[in-house]
Enzyme design. Sequence first.
Site, PDB file in Angstrom:
ATOM      1  N   SER A  24       0.819  -1.495   0.042  1.00 53.42           N
ATOM      2  CA  SER A  24      -0.080  -0.130   0.019  1.00 53.42           C
ATOM      3  C   SER A  24       0.673   1.280  -0.320  1.00 53.42           C
ATOM      4  O   SER A  24       1.949   0.873   1.098  1.00 53.42           O
ATOM      5  CB  SER A  24      -0.820   0.126   1.297  1.00 53.42           C
ATOM      6  N   THR A  71      -9.232  -1.442   3.061  1.00 53.66           N
ATOM      7  CA  THR A  71      -9.008  -1.992   1.603  1.00 53.66           C
ATOM      8  C   THR A  71      -9.558  -4.138   1.998  1.00 53.66           C
ATOM      9  O   THR A  71      -9.487  -4.164   2.627  1.00 53.66           O
ATOM     10  CB  THR A  71      -8.250  -1.218   1.131  1.00 53.66           C
ATOM     11  N   LYS A  75     -13.532  -4.216   2.741  1.00 48.09           N
ATOM     12  CA  LYS A  75     -14.637  -3.181   2.568  1.00 48.09           C
ATOM     13  C   LYS A  75     -16.028  -3.342   3.149  1.00 48.09           C
ATOM     14  O   LYS A  75     -16.536  -2.412   3.969  1.00 48.09           O
ATOM     15  CB  LYS A  75     -14.229  -2.515   1.003  1.00 48.09           C
ATOM     16  N   ASP A 109     -13.958   6.351  -1.066  1.00 48.39           N
ATOM     17  CA  ASP A 109     -13.978   5.946  -3.102  1.00 48.39           C
ATOM     18  C   ASP A 109     -14.744   6.449  -3.253  1.00 48.39           C
ATOM     19  O   ASP A 109     -13.769   6.971  -5.045  1.00 48.39           O
ATOM     20  CB  ASP A 109     -14.193   4.094  -3.094  1.00 48.39           C
ATOM     21  N   ALA A 132     -17.104  -6.494 -11.772  1.00 49.40           N
ATOM     22  CA  ALA A 132     -18.617  -6.883 -11.847  1.00 49.40           C
ATOM     23  C   ALA A 132     -17.915  -6.844  -9.917  1.00 49.40           C
ATOM     24  O   ALA A 132     -18.715  -7.623  -9.108  1.00 49.40           O
ATOM     25  CB  ALA A 132     -18.757  -7.790 -11.969  1.00 49.40           C
ATOM     26  N   GLY A 133     -16.806  -6.374  -9.126  1.00 50.69           N
ATOM     27  CA  GLY A 133     -15.922  -6.609  -8.097  1.00 50.69           C
ATOM     28  C   GLY A 133     -16.992  -5.153  -7.372  1.00 50.69           C
ATOM     29  O   GLY A 133     -17.275  -4.587  -7.639  1.00 50.69           O
ATOM     30  N   ARG A 155     -15.958  -9.787 -17.444  1.00 50.82           N
ATOM     31  CA  ARG A 155     -15.706 -11.305 -17.987  1.00 50.82           C
ATOM     32  C   ARG A 155     -16.924 -12.187 -17.696  1.00 50.82           C
ATOM     33  O   ARG A 155     -17.217 -13.202 -18.684  1.00 50.82           O
ATOM     34  CB  ARG A 155     -14.234 -11.662 -17.147  1.00 50.82           C
ATOM     35  N   THR A 156     -17.446 -12.511 -16.351  1.00 52.99           N
ATOM     36  CA  THR A 156     -18.210 -13.800 -16.287  1.00 52.99           C
ATOM     37  C   THR A 156     -19.395 -12.303 -16.229  1.00 52.99           C
ATOM     38  O   THR A 156     -19.540 -11.991 -15.231  1.00 52.99           O
ATOM     39  CB  THR A 156     -17.773 -13.772 -14.672  1.00 52.99           C
ATOM     40  N   PRO A 157     -20.119 -12.816 -17.370  1.00 55.48           N
ATOM     41  CA  PRO A 157     -21.509 -11.804 -17.463  1.00 55.48           C
ATOM     42  C   PRO A 157     -22.511 -12.465 -16.206  1.00 55.48           C
ATOM     43  O   PRO A 157     -22.358 -10.920 -16.102  1.00 55.48           O
ATOM     44  CB  PRO A 157     -22.357 -12.130 -18.222  1.00 55.48           C
ATOM     45  N   TYR A 214      -3.848   1.293  -9.902  1.00 56.79           N
ATOM     46  CA  TYR A 214      -2.506   2.701 -10.370  1.00 56.79           C
ATOM     47  C   TYR A 214      -1.027   1.628  -9.942  1.00 56.79           C
ATOM     48  O   TYR A 214      -0.823   0.447  -9.633  1.00 56.79           O
ATOM     49  CB  TYR A 214      -2.696   3.362  -9.109  1.00 56.79           C
TER      50      TYR A 214
HETATM   51  P1  NDP Z   1     -12.502  -7.669  -6.957  1.00 57.74           P
HETATM   52  O1  NDP Z   1     -11.460  -8.869  -6.996  1.00 57.74           O
HETATM   53  O2  NDP Z   1     -13.237  -7.658  -6.432  1.00 57.74           O
HETATM   54  O3  NDP Z   1     -12.989  -7.909  -9.294  1.00 57.74           O
HETATM   55  C1  NDP Z   1     -12.316  -7.609 -10.038  1.00 57.74           C
HETATM   56  C2  NDP Z   1     -12.861  -8.209 -11.260  1.00 57.74           C
HETATM   57  O4  NDP Z   1     -11.378  -7.717 -12.146  1.00 57.74           O
HETATM   58  C3  NDP Z   1     -13.967  -9.142 -11.515  1.00 57.74           C
HETATM   59  O5  NDP Z   1     -14.625  -8.370 -11.851  1.00 57.74           O
HETATM   60  C4  NDP Z   1     -13.130 -10.060 -12.395  1.00 57.74           C
HETATM   61  O6  NDP Z   1     -13.967 -10.517 -13.194  1.00 57.74           O
HETATM   62  C5  NDP Z   1     -12.013  -8.808 -12.913  1.00 57.74           C
HETATM   63  N1  NDP Z   1     -11.265  -9.295 -13.614  1.00 57.74           N
HETATM   64  C6  NDP Z   1      -9.744 -10.027 -13.179  1.00 57.74           C
HETATM   65  N2  NDP Z   1      -8.988 -10.634 -14.103  1.00 57.74           N
HETATM   66  C7  NDP Z   1      -9.523 -10.217 -14.955  1.00 57.74           C
HETATM   67  C8  NDP Z   1      -9.202 -10.222 -16.441  1.00 57.74           C
HETATM   68  N3  NDP Z   1      -8.074 -10.687 -17.307  1.00 57.74           N
HETATM   69  N4  NDP Z   1      -9.618  -9.467 -17.810  1.00 57.74           N
HETATM   70  C9  NDP Z   1     -11.438  -8.927 -17.480  1.00 57.74           C
HETATM   71  N5  NDP Z   1     -11.285  -8.680 -16.717  1.00 57.74           N
HETATM   72  C10 NDP Z   1     -10.473  -9.549 -15.362  1.00 57.74           C
HETATM   73  O7  NDP Z   1     -10.912  -6.257  -7.430  1.00 57.74           O
HETATM   74  P2  NDP Z   1     -11.217  -4.918  -6.527  1.00 57.74           P
HETATM   75  O8  NDP Z   1     -12.820  -4.186  -7.238  1.00 57.74           O
HETATM   76  O9  NDP Z   1     -11.205  -4.795  -5.564  1.00 57.74           O
HETATM   77  O10 NDP Z   1     -10.678  -3.741  -7.467  1.00 57.74           O
HETATM   78  C11 NDP Z   1     -10.376  -3.731  -9.004  1.00 57.74           C
HETATM   79  C12 NDP Z   1      -9.170  -2.532  -8.606  1.00 57.74           C
HETATM   80  O11 NDP Z   1      -9.205  -1.103  -8.594  1.00 57.74           O
HETATM   81  C13 NDP Z   1      -7.450  -3.291  -8.151  1.00 57.74           C
HETATM   82  O12 NDP Z   1      -6.826  -3.397  -9.401  1.00 57.74           O
HETATM   83  C14 NDP Z   1      -7.173  -2.101  -7.378  1.00 57.74           C
HETATM   84  O13 NDP Z   1      -6.006  -2.094  -6.933  1.00 57.74           O
HETATM   85  C15 NDP Z   1      -7.866  -1.307  -7.967  1.00 57.74           C
HETATM   86  N6  NDP Z   1      -8.674   0.258  -6.908  1.00 57.74           N
HETATM   87  C16 NDP Z   1      -7.983   1.340  -7.473  1.00 57.74           C
HETATM   88  C17 NDP Z   1      -8.439   2.774  -6.564  1.00 57.74           C
HETATM   89  C18 NDP Z   1      -8.156   3.846  -6.009  1.00 57.74           C
HETATM   90  O14 NDP Z   1      -8.531   4.363  -5.391  1.00 57.74           O
HETATM   91  N7  NDP Z   1      -7.674   3.981  -7.169  1.00 57.74           N
HETATM   92  C19 NDP Z   1      -9.655   2.156  -5.210  1.00 57.74           C
HETATM   93  C20 NDP Z   1      -9.974   0.363  -5.193  1.00 57.74           C
HETATM   94  C21 NDP Z   1      -9.460  -0.062  -6.259  1.00 57.74           C
HETATM   95  P3  NDP Z   1     -14.663 -11.760 -12.891  1.00 57.74           P
HETATM   96  O15 NDP Z   1     -15.992 -11.363 -12.793  1.00 57.74           O
HETATM   97  O16 NDP Z   1     -14.588 -12.554 -14.638  1.00 57.74           O
HETATM   98  O17 NDP Z   1     -13.349 -12.935 -12.365  1.00 57.74           O
END
Ligand code: NDP
Length: 265
Positions: A24, A71, A75, A109, A132-133, A155-157, A214
Site C-alpha cells: 500500500s 481495503t 470493505k 472511494d 463486477a467486483g 468477463r463473467t457475465p 495504479y
Molecule cells: P475485485 O477482485 O473485487 O474484482 C475483480 C474484477 O476484475 C472481477 O470483475 C473480475 O472478473 C475482473 N477481472 C480480473 N482479471 C481480469 C482479466 N484478466 N480480464 C478481465 N476482467 C478481469 O477487485 P476490486 O474491485 O477490489 O479492485 C479492482 C481494481 O481497482 C484493483 O486494481 C484495485 O487496485 C483498484 N482500486 C483502486 C482504488 C484507487 O483508489 N485508485 C480504490 C479501490 C480499488 P470476473 O468476475 O470474471 O472474475
Amino acid sequence: MNAPHWRDASPADYAVVGDPIGHSWSPLMQNAAFRALGLELRYSAIRVPAGELAEAATHLRAAGFRGLNVTVPLKEEAFALASELDAESSRYGAANVLELETLRGHNTDGPAFMNVLRRLGVEPCRALVLGAGGTARTLAVALGLAGFEVAIHNRTPQKAARLSAEIGVRHTLQASARGCSLVVDATSSSLTGGGPLVEWSGASPDALAFAAAYGVPSRFLEAAAAAGLRTQDGAEMLVEQGALSLEWWLGVEAPREAMREAIRR
Ligand code: NDP
C-alpha cells in the site's frame, strides 16, 4: 514490504488495513500529509485477514488508534461493522474509512472518483464500467448518483448481470465504447498483466478512459491511448480518497500536493 498482523502492530494513530497490505502507498501519502500539516501523528499499514476486522478494530482502538482506512478484502466487513453511515456512504454497500471511537463508517472511494472526473471536466454522459467486483460496484453507483447513464460489462457475465440488477444500471455483453464518453476499467486485471479488451470504435472524440488501478502497466490504458482517447490511471483517485479520509477524521483541509508528491514515482 511485510506489514505486521494486527496483534503485532506497533502503536500509531491511523492505519490502512487489508490483506495483502504491504504494497500500500497510503502510509507514504498520509504520513507526508501529517508532516505537511505539522501534526505529530503516525500512519501505518497493518495486515487484517478477512473475517477479523471487528476483533482487530477493538484491539487497535484499545492500542490508541483513532481511525482506519480499509481495503481489500474488508470493505464490506467495514460497512457491516459501522455503527453509523451517512446517506451517500450507505448506498455503496462498502466502507473504506472507519473512525474508531464511535465506529462510524464512511466511503470516500465514490466521492474521490467523482472529484477526479469533475477536475477532468467529465460531465454526466453514457459510461461503460468494466468489472463486477467491489470497485466496479462503488464506481457504478457513484456514476449513477451523479446522473450518468451506466452499463456494466464483466468477463463473467452472470456477475455483471447480478450487480447491475442490484444497483439498477444496464448490463451489456459487449465491451464496446460506442457512444460512450467515459470507459472505466474497475477490474483487477492489470495485477496479472491481462486486461479487458475494449472495442474502441465509435467512442466520443473527447472520451476519457479511466483505470482504477495504479502503479502497474495497464493494457487497457495503452489500448485507449492508441485509439486516441484521453487516459487517467487510479493514482489521483488514491490521493483524493486519502485526502477525503483525512478531512473526515480531522476536519482540516488535506495537503493534496504533498500527498501527490509523496507517491510520485
Ligand atoms: P475485485 O477482485 O473485487 O474484482 C475483480 C474484477 O476484475 C472481477 O470483475 C473480475 O472478473 C475482473 N477481472 C480480473 N482479471 C481480469 C482479466 N484478466 N480480464 C478481465 N476482467 C478481469 O477487485 P476490486 O474491485 O477490489 O479492485 C479492482 C481494481 O481497482 C484493483 O486494481 C484495485 O487496485 C483498484 N482500486 C483502486 C482504488 C484507487 O483508489 N485508485 C480504490 C479501490 C480499488 P470476473 O468476475 O470474471 O472474475
